[in-house]
Design a protein around this motif. Sequence first.
Motif, mmCIF file in Angstrom:
data_model
loop_
_atom_site.group_PDB
_atom_site.id
_atom_site.type_symbol
_atom_site.label_atom_id
_atom_site.label_comp_id
_atom_site.label_asym_id
_atom_site.label_seq_id
_atom_site.Cartn_x
_atom_site.Cartn_y
_atom_site.Cartn_z
ATOM 1 N N LEU A 3 0.854 -1.177 0.000
ATOM 2 C CA LEU A 3 0.000 0.000 0.000
ATOM 3 C C LEU A 3 0.894 1.233 0.000
ATOM 4 C CD1 LEU A 3 -2.612 -0.955 2.754
ATOM 5 C CD2 LEU A 3 -2.963 -1.008 0.275
ATOM 6 N N MET A 4 0.499 2.269 -0.720
ATOM 7 C CA MET A 4 1.261 3.512 -0.626
ATOM 8 C C MET A 4 1.198 4.062 0.788
ATOM 9 S SD MET A 4 0.712 7.208 -2.457
ATOM 10 C CE MET A 4 1.432 6.872 -4.046
ATOM 11 N N HIS A 5 -0.013 4.017 1.377
ATOM 12 C CA HIS A 5 -0.165 4.528 2.733
ATOM 13 C C HIS A 5 -1.500 4.060 3.292
ATOM 14 C CE1 HIS A 5 1.189 6.889 6.040
ATOM 15 N NE2 HIS A 5 0.156 7.699 6.037
ATOM 16 N N ALA A 6 -1.584 4.019 4.624
ATOM 17 C CA ALA A 6 -2.814 3.639 5.316
ATOM 18 C C ALA A 6 -2.856 4.359 6.654
ATOM 19 C CB ALA A 6 -2.862 2.127 5.527
ATOM 20 N N VAL A 7 -4.043 4.849 7.030
ATOM 21 C CA VAL A 7 -4.203 5.514 8.325
ATOM 22 C C VAL A 7 -5.437 4.942 9.013
ATOM 23 C CG1 VAL A 7 -4.478 7.701 9.549
ATOM 24 C CG2 VAL A 7 -3.151 7.627 7.430
ATOM 25 N N PRO A 8 -5.222 4.213 10.115
ATOM 26 C CA PRO A 8 -6.362 3.614 10.831
ATOM 27 C C PRO A 8 -7.347 4.685 11.311
ATOM 28 C CG PRO A 8 -4.278 2.671 11.594
ATOM 29 C CD PRO A 8 -3.932 3.840 10.714
ATOM 30 N N GLY A 9 -8.623 4.322 11.281
ATOM 31 C CA GLY A 9 -9.661 5.180 11.844
ATOM 32 C C GLY A 9 -10.160 6.289 10.951
ATOM 33 N N THR A 10 -9.601 6.394 9.747
ATOM 34 C CA THR A 10 -9.992 7.515 8.866
ATOM 35 C C THR A 10 -11.078 7.137 7.866
ATOM 36 O OG1 THR A 10 -8.122 7.004 7.397
ATOM 37 C CG2 THR A 10 -7.776 8.698 9.066
ATOM 38 N N GLY A 11 -11.423 5.863 7.776
ATOM 39 C CA GLY A 11 -12.514 5.458 6.900
ATOM 40 C C GLY A 11 -12.151 5.551 5.427
ATOM 41 N N MET A 12 -13.168 5.546 4.585
ATOM 42 C CA MET A 12 -12.978 5.514 3.134
ATOM 43 C C MET A 12 -12.252 6.754 2.625
ATOM 44 S SD MET A 12 -13.418 4.014 0.223
ATOM 45 C CE MET A 12 -13.116 4.602 -1.453
ATOM 46 N N TRP A 13 -11.183 6.521 1.859
ATOM 47 C CA TRP A 13 -10.471 7.607 1.177
ATOM 48 C C TRP A 13 -10.995 7.707 -0.252
ATOM 49 C CZ3 TRP A 13 -4.494 7.773 2.354
ATOM 50 C CH2 TRP A 13 -4.314 7.969 3.735
ATOM 51 N N GLU A 14 -11.435 8.905 -0.621
ATOM 52 C CA GLU A 14 -11.820 9.136 -2.008
ATOM 53 C C GLU A 14 -11.104 10.368 -2.537
ATOM 54 O OE1 GLU A 14 -16.052 9.462 -2.277
ATOM 55 O OE2 GLU A 14 -16.205 11.101 -0.853
ATOM 56 N N CYS A 15 -11.145 10.523 -3.849
ATOM 57 C CA CYS A 15 -10.509 11.670 -4.508
ATOM 58 C C CYS A 15 -9.065 11.875 -4.023
ATOM 59 C CB CYS A 15 -11.320 12.938 -4.288
ATOM 60 S SG CYS A 15 -12.990 12.837 -4.950
ATOM 61 N N VAL A 16 -8.318 10.776 -3.923
ATOM 62 C CA VAL A 16 -6.918 10.858 -3.520
ATOM 63 C C VAL A 16 -6.142 11.703 -4.529
ATOM 64 C CG1 VAL A 16 -4.787 9.504 -3.299
ATOM 65 C CG2 VAL A 16 -6.899 8.710 -2.214
ATOM 66 N N ASP A 17 -5.240 12.531 -4.018
ATOM 67 C CA ASP A 17 -4.361 13.338 -4.872
ATOM 68 C C ASP A 17 -2.935 13.129 -4.370
ATOM 69 O OD1 ASP A 17 -3.765 15.038 -6.949
ATOM 70 O OD2 ASP A 17 -4.598 16.840 -6.034
ATOM 71 N N PHE A 18 -1.987 13.071 -5.308
ATOM 72 C CA PHE A 18 -0.597 12.775 -4.960
ATOM 73 C C PHE A 18 0.305 13.521 -5.926
ATOM 74 C CE2 PHE A 18 3.147 9.937 -5.637
ATOM 75 C CZ PHE A 18 3.702 10.046 -4.371
ATOM 76 N N TYR A 19 1.173 14.380 -5.366
ATOM 77 C CA TYR A 19 2.002 15.182 -6.260
ATOM 78 C C TYR A 19 3.227 15.721 -5.524
ATOM 79 C CZ TYR A 19 -0.728 18.896 -3.975
ATOM 80 O OH TYR A 19 -1.339 19.715 -3.047
#
Length: 524
Positions: free
Chosen positions: A173-189
């Motif tokens: 996985l690039m990254h994971a954070v417990p307790g934050t729920g569903m990640w959407e509209c991820v941006d990476f730059y």
Amino acid sequence: MKFYVMRAGPLYHMGWYHLFYQYNPDAAVWGNITWGHAISEDLINWFHLPFAMVPDQWYDINGVWTGSATILPDGRIIMLYTGDTNEEVQVQNLAYPANLSDPLLLEWIKYPGNPVLVPPPGIGIKDFRDPTTAWLGPNGKWRVALGSKVNKTGITLVYETTDFTSYELLENLMHAVPGTGMWECVDFYPVSTTESNGLDTSVNGPGIKHVLKSSLDDDKHDYYALGTYDPISSKWTPDDPELDVGIGLRLDYGKYYASKTFYDQNTQRRLLWGWIGETDSEAADILKGWSSVQTIPREVVFDKKTGTNVLQWPIKEVEKLRSKVTVYQKVVLEPGSLVPLDVGLATQLDIIATFEMDKEAVKTSVEADVGYNCTTSGGASSRGAFGPFGLVVLADEKLTEQTPIYFYISKGSDGVAQTHFCADQSKSSRAPDVTKLIYGSSVPVLHEENFSMRLLVDHSIVESFGQGGRTVITSRVYPTKAIYSAAKVFLFNNATGVTVTANVNVWNMDSAHMDYFPFLNLER
């Protein structure tokens, strides 16, 4: 204009900026999500074009959702987007322009082999969406990130591809954070720590940090963090674990969600758009016939002074709309002051204000408002020793409606002062069916700096930039009295223990031009 939501796949091509956006052509509510398409030569004045994509295939029949564009070295444009299938499974699809020599990019072809990605084992069919712009890995293959979750842990998946039609899921996985729920509209730059220009998404190396941003589906806020990206393991590590994605900094502390950046190769800038949703009732949206707007595009750079955050600032092109300027210098605001500013029509404004105070008074004081928090503070009417002070916009003459934007300084028992930047919507409207929250957060103010803010006021939107864009707040308000010629602007100082001196430049702003593109037979 009907319902319109997150932007998708912004890009620059042959002299035109292209904005694609999720749009319901039938009603001012969510549904029948289609890709609207608009173009601009300056990011301020826009032409509407025919729809770019409509939900007409089994793999996107329930909606053409968020996507991202990647411009390949040979000039080809790749568009990856999430489709909601006939069985309500989230899948990733490929589209590309029918004619690259067309500056307007009017026609788009959906790849016949769609979908190109389906949820992998262990990922929910409704938890797999929003592909990023692709970047090149060290092995010469393209990488694309997507948001998802495992139980309550928000995650970023990364896929590799050479042709954008077949993909391999990377083990890490690039990254994971417990307790934050569903990640959407991820941006990476990437952002440069030494230069002031933006960077292409594939750039990495010395003098570069990477921003990882996620829109949290659970609380509908956009969070980001600065960190280091290891292209060998394809893992991203935050600079400060206590400011990780979803638990630390937000891009915007107001009504703002599902943001997206792109690299503008024309001007070498990293540009950011965000979606301003409504805070009134759905019934009111249906009555007015439209819902949701986009922010003014912002340029994003690394904050070299603090080293701990990005700076967001309105693109310089917005200054083309400035007309008359009114200047106020060294306005002394004693405790309890309220000073009207005569700026003429006060519904479309660009305001830059700085505030000076005797910092020695703060330094020599004992505790002041320990644990202050904008959102639970009681707003601009709650007085403390060193705040609030700032501007009141979209106010009527009697202040029955008002939206104050202000600084507030608290001081803990450890002797450390902290500055807060807040926007108070509690009295922004007399309308009964409107959410009226108080927004804000702390903002770094360095030793040699005065307090500074910039406000873009546009009838029912206030975009507020504290300390050069370290902390940003977007307010969606619904004035009923403070409209048109009745709207006023005030300086105020509601602190009890300090005098503040203000310097203010106020520009009246012309309206941006928005129309249907000439020579195209579009339904108006």
